[in-house]
Design a protein around this motif. Structure first.
Motif, PDB file in Angstrom:
ATOM      1  N   ILE A   1      -3.141  10.252   9.151  1.00 57.61           N
ATOM      2  CA  ILE A   1      -2.180   8.949   8.306  1.00 57.61           C
ATOM      3  C   ILE A   1      -3.861   8.746   6.880  1.00 57.61           C
ATOM      4  O   ILE A   1      -4.690   8.389   7.544  1.00 57.61           O
ATOM      5  N   SER A   2      -3.220   8.316   5.926  1.00 59.84           N
ATOM      6  CA  SER A   2      -3.652   7.887   4.173  1.00 59.84           C
ATOM      7  C   SER A   2      -2.535   7.357   4.345  1.00 59.84           C
ATOM      8  O   SER A   2      -2.244   6.612   4.118  1.00 59.84           O
ATOM      9  N   PHE A   3      -3.893   5.786   3.688  1.00 54.07           N
ATOM     10  CA  PHE A   3      -3.823   3.833   3.716  1.00 54.07           C
ATOM     11  C   PHE A   3      -4.832   4.166   2.278  1.00 54.07           C
ATOM     12  O   PHE A   3      -5.635   3.827   2.224  1.00 54.07           O
ATOM     13  N   VAL A   4      -3.726   3.623   1.398  1.00 51.06           N
ATOM     14  CA  VAL A   4      -4.561   3.494  -0.346  1.00 51.06           C
ATOM     15  C   VAL A   4      -3.789   2.503  -1.227  1.00 51.06           C
ATOM     16  O   VAL A   4      -2.608   1.873  -1.134  1.00 51.06           O
TER      17      VAL A   4
ATOM     18  N   ASP B   1       0.814  -1.418   0.054  1.00 53.80           N
ATOM     19  CA  ASP B   1      -0.178   0.048   0.043  1.00 53.80           C
ATOM     20  C   ASP B   1       0.734   1.175  -0.216  1.00 53.80           C
ATOM     21  O   ASP B   1       2.208   1.246   0.338  1.00 53.80           O
ATOM     22  N   SER B   2       0.157   2.624  -0.679  1.00 49.48           N
ATOM     23  CA  SER B   2       0.818   3.731  -0.362  1.00 49.48           C
ATOM     24  C   SER B   2       0.453   4.169   1.230  1.00 49.48           C
ATOM     25  O   SER B   2      -0.677   4.521   1.092  1.00 49.48           O
TER      26      SER B   2
ATOM     27  N   THR C   1      -9.552   2.302  -6.391  1.00 50.72           N
ATOM     28  CA  THR C   1      -8.257   2.029  -5.433  1.00 50.72           C
ATOM     29  C   THR C   1      -9.459   3.095  -4.442  1.00 50.72           C
ATOM     30  O   THR C   1     -10.741   2.850  -4.564  1.00 50.72           O
ATOM     31  N   PHE C   2      -8.211   2.265  -3.689  1.00 47.85           N
ATOM     32  CA  PHE C   2      -8.828   2.448  -2.069  1.00 47.85           C
ATOM     33  C   PHE C   2      -8.053   2.439  -1.222  1.00 47.85           C
ATOM     34  O   PHE C   2      -6.847   1.460  -1.162  1.00 47.85           O
ATOM     35  N   GLY C   3      -9.185   2.920   0.198  1.00 54.98           N
ATOM     36  CA  GLY C   3      -8.409   3.275   1.696  1.00 54.98           C
ATOM     37  C   GLY C   3      -8.943   4.367   2.292  1.00 54.98           C
ATOM     38  O   GLY C   3     -10.141   4.320   1.941  1.00 54.98           O
TER      39      GLY C   3
END
Length: 726
Positions: free
Chosen positions: A144-147, A135-136, A180-182
């Motif tokens: 915090i972002s996670f995708v 993941d990114s 694309t998901f997160g």
């Protein structure tokens, strides 16, 4: 325990004073068609919970989970309208600091083990070095972002190439490309503290900890999710749009109102005059009230995917957890992403059992993700028929991918050069195409029950029926000069009775499906005045052969070549097709089949997707139905009692729960034409009150107490009622 709403699920637990949860969302498929989790979250309080007074509670009526020691409360809930998780911490007297850590095991690419590949659609035929890509993760001061972003090339491309469909590839729907998901964890009261590493269960992880800016009695943060089929910029825009729409007080009221309405639709409450709470029942003979409790808990789990773009998976839904706690063998020391039998591949025989009970429970909105699944893929299945055989109709296989093609390994990787490219080379799945008709019937029944507008599903239903008509005439024409037998009937050969009766000639499960769906669709077409469709259906029904009855029992087929699995498809005319049963012709033939068919008896069980409890109820075999339902809906092996399995599949086993729901409903109420049969397979010793739905918008409320029916209420109109003579 599970907690969720909309299409978001959490698996919540407490460990060493910390509150942890896994986060999942329907439709988060990676390049290999694994249904990935979105991470693990850990909430740590500077004023720890007192474990001596600790309690974790699922508040069903409001749809939220809370952890408390009487002075501190941690409340978790999910917005039913938007993909947003809310976490609220409150302390009665003292103030506390709160830390929340986002933990990810996908910070690096993971080369999958042999067993781990079963979480993908490649399963046992995975290429060497198959990898779950990282993941990114973007940690900023305020959140915090996670995708996870799928690239241009996915398992879809490998499947199309394998199945020789490159020439029509541009006409096929591909839901995985650029998916694309997160999400993003954010809270005005929190700031970044530190990056950590650790080891949980059997996998390493990295963590990012955020801490409250001040000590307080109240803390709150959100996790907002987004899924798009597009670029990272598209995903970020979708995420920001949802964040701007958050109105916590309003959203909480809307969510609780939705759950209140959900629980008012239907219920089953069971007690017994012999049930006084003294003594402890055995695991396989629970008190009757536990059966209804577990029915209700499982229905809650289904309610957590009411708004999903994708159906609830039979092999764990949104609530899977670390696989080593399902199976202790070393090969299962895998990441929390693991579930057996894949994430994007849908095994139709299993999926149907998750969705049939939603009719009588009145949860028609919950049906939509499953019906839309077939609506979204049937065009690709039509392309298969045209490409391979030159005829119309959707060829929807038993293990079908979320893009409508057969599952990569089940299609067969070792195929003779001259083998029909449209066929699966698989001993269990070959010629098994008829389960799609159950989902067609669900749409037709949903219209009968609720008046649901199903016009958009009609082309799919017609296409599924058309396939059998077209394909079996095509096969007959390949063998000889005639397309029909001497009686003008289709020759359904080679066919299949589930995964069990292979090489079948006129499979009973296929015949009963074609007859029932054709009849229901004809009723609908006549109501709508569609003369063209009615004319076709009259022609089709004249070509459907009869079910074979031998020695006073329903046969699985006229002939079959071998037995491959353990499904009693000779009883499918009882359920799901309701051609035999209480109030219907030849009840004794069906009962004789259930009681005396040697394979039906041999295959009998309550485990997993087994339907014996349903059939016993539909046939009015009260003692048998009550015996099996006590095993089927007994507490599962985990702390949350409705986490069954793994059975034949995985934990929590959702087709186990779904089949149990159906059986309990059938024990209480059945419908034949205009007549309602109440308590047709219910033990008189079990006090019960229920509210269930029937066709034509009918709602039935009834109560049995001390062996007597004390309440019967049918709205909005009267219907003929048959009560038991206890």
């Amino acid at each position: 325990m599970p907690c969720g709403g909309g299409d978001v699920g959490m698996n919540v637990w407490v460990e060493q004073g910390d509150v942890l949860f896994y986060l999942s969302r329907s439709g988060c498929f990676d390049e290999n068609n694994t249904l990935l989790k979105l991470g693990r979250f850990r909430i740590h309080l500077s004023k720890p919970l007192h474990l001596s007074s600790f309690r974790q509670q699922l508040v069903l009526k409001d749809g939220y989970c809370q952890v408390t020691d009487g002075q501190t409360w941690v409340v978790l809930w999910v917005d039913v309208e938007k993909p947003v998780v809310h976490v609220e911490v409150s302390v009665e007297k003292e103030k506390t600091d709160v830390e929340v850590t986002y933990e990810s095991w996908r910070t690096k690419d993971i080369v999958l083990t042999k067993r781990e590949r079963f979480q993908t659609s490649y399963k046992f035929a995975a290429p060497k070095g198959l990898t779950t890509l990282h993941d990114s993760i973007m940690a900023r001061e305020d959140g915090i972002s996670f995708v996870h972003h799928n690239g241009e090339v996915t398992i879809f491309d490998a499947t199309v190439r394998q199945q020789q469909m490159d020439s029509v590839k541009d006409r096929l729907t591909n839901p995985l490309k650029n998916l694309t998901f997160g999400g993003r964890l954010h809270g005005d009261q929190f700031t970044f503290k530190e990056h950590t590493t650790g080891h949980y269960a059997s996998h390493d992880y990295e963590g990012w900890t955020y801490i409250s800016k001040r000590t307080s009695q109240r803390h709150a943060f959100c996790i907002t999710l987004a899924t798009v089929q597009g670029s990272l910029a598209d995903w970020e825009n979708a995420l920001r749009l949802t964040e701007r729409q958050i109105q916590t007080k309003r959203d909480q009221k809307v969510t609780r109102d939705w759950w209140h309405q959900f629980w008012q639709r239907s219920y089953i409450e069971v007690g017994s005059k012999k049930e006084d709470g003294r003594g402890k029942p055995s695991a396989l003979s629970p008190q009757p009230s536990a059966l209804a409790r577990n029915y209700t808990l499982f229905r809650y789990m289904l309610g957590c995917n009411s708004r999903g773009s994708w159906p609830t998976k039979f092999n764990g839904g949104l609530f899977t957890f670390d696989p080593e706690y399902v199976n202790a063998a070393d090969e299962y020391r895998l990441s929390p992403d693991f579930r057996n039998w894949g994430g994007g591949v849908h095994t139709a025989q299993n999926q149907r059992l998750v969705y049939w009970p939603m009719l009588k429970s009145g949860d028609y909105d919950l049906l939509l993700p499953q019906l839309d699944f077939y609506m979204n893929i049937y065009k690709n299945a039509e392309e298969r028929s045209r490409h391979y055989w030159g005829h119309e109709g959707a060829c929807l296989t038993e293990q079908v991918e979320n893009y409508g093609l057969p599952c990569y390994p089940e299609y067969g990787t070792k195929r003779p050069a001259d083998f029909d490219p449209g066929m699966e080379r698989n001993a269990w799945l070959e010629y098994e195409w008829d389960t799609c008709l159950e989902f067609c019937m669900m749409a037709l029944e949903a219209h009968q029950y609720s008046g649901m507008d199903i016009e958009r599903y009609l082309p799919m239903i017609r296409s599924c029926l058309c396939f059998f008509d077209e394909h079996y005439q095509y096969l007959a024409n390949q063998r000889g000069a005639k397309r029909l037998d001497g009686n003008g009937k289709l020759v359904l050969y080679p066919g299949s009775g589930g995964e069990t009766y292979k090489g079948a000639y006129n499979s009973t499960s296929t015949i009963s499906a074609l007859r029932t769906v054709s009849k229901a669709l004809m009723t609908y077409s006549q109501e709508q005045g569609d003369t063209a469709l009615t004319s076709y259906l009259l022609s089709l029904t004249s070509r459907i052969p009869d079910i074979t009855v031998k020695d006073g029992m329903i046969a699985p087929a006229l002939h079959y070549e071998r037995v491959q699995n353990v499904e009693s498809t000779q009883l499918y005319p009882v359920f799901p097709w309701r051609m035999y049963g209480i109030g219907r012709p030849d009840l004794e033939v069906a009962r004789n089949t259930y009681l005396n068919d040697s394979l039906a008896v041999k295959f009998r069980s309550h485990i997993g997707w087994k339907q014996d409890a349903i059939w016993a109820a539909c046939l009015g075999l009260t003692d048998e139905a009550s015996r099996l339902i006590q095993q089927k809906l007994a507490d599962g092996p985990h702390r949350f009692p409705a986490f069954w399995g793994p059975g034949y599949d995985w934990t929590p086993d959702h087709n186990w729960g779904g089949s149990g729901m159906i059986a309990l409903q059938e024990m209480l109420m059945q419908e034949v034409g205009d007549t309602l049969y109440l308590f047709p397979a219910w033990p008189k010793e079990w006090d019960v009150r229920f509210k269930l739905h029937a066709s034509r918008g009918t709602v039935v409320e009834a109560e049995l107490k001390d062996g007597k029916v004390t309440v019967v209420k049918v709205t909005p109109q009267k219907r003929p009622i048959v009560l038991p003579s206890f």
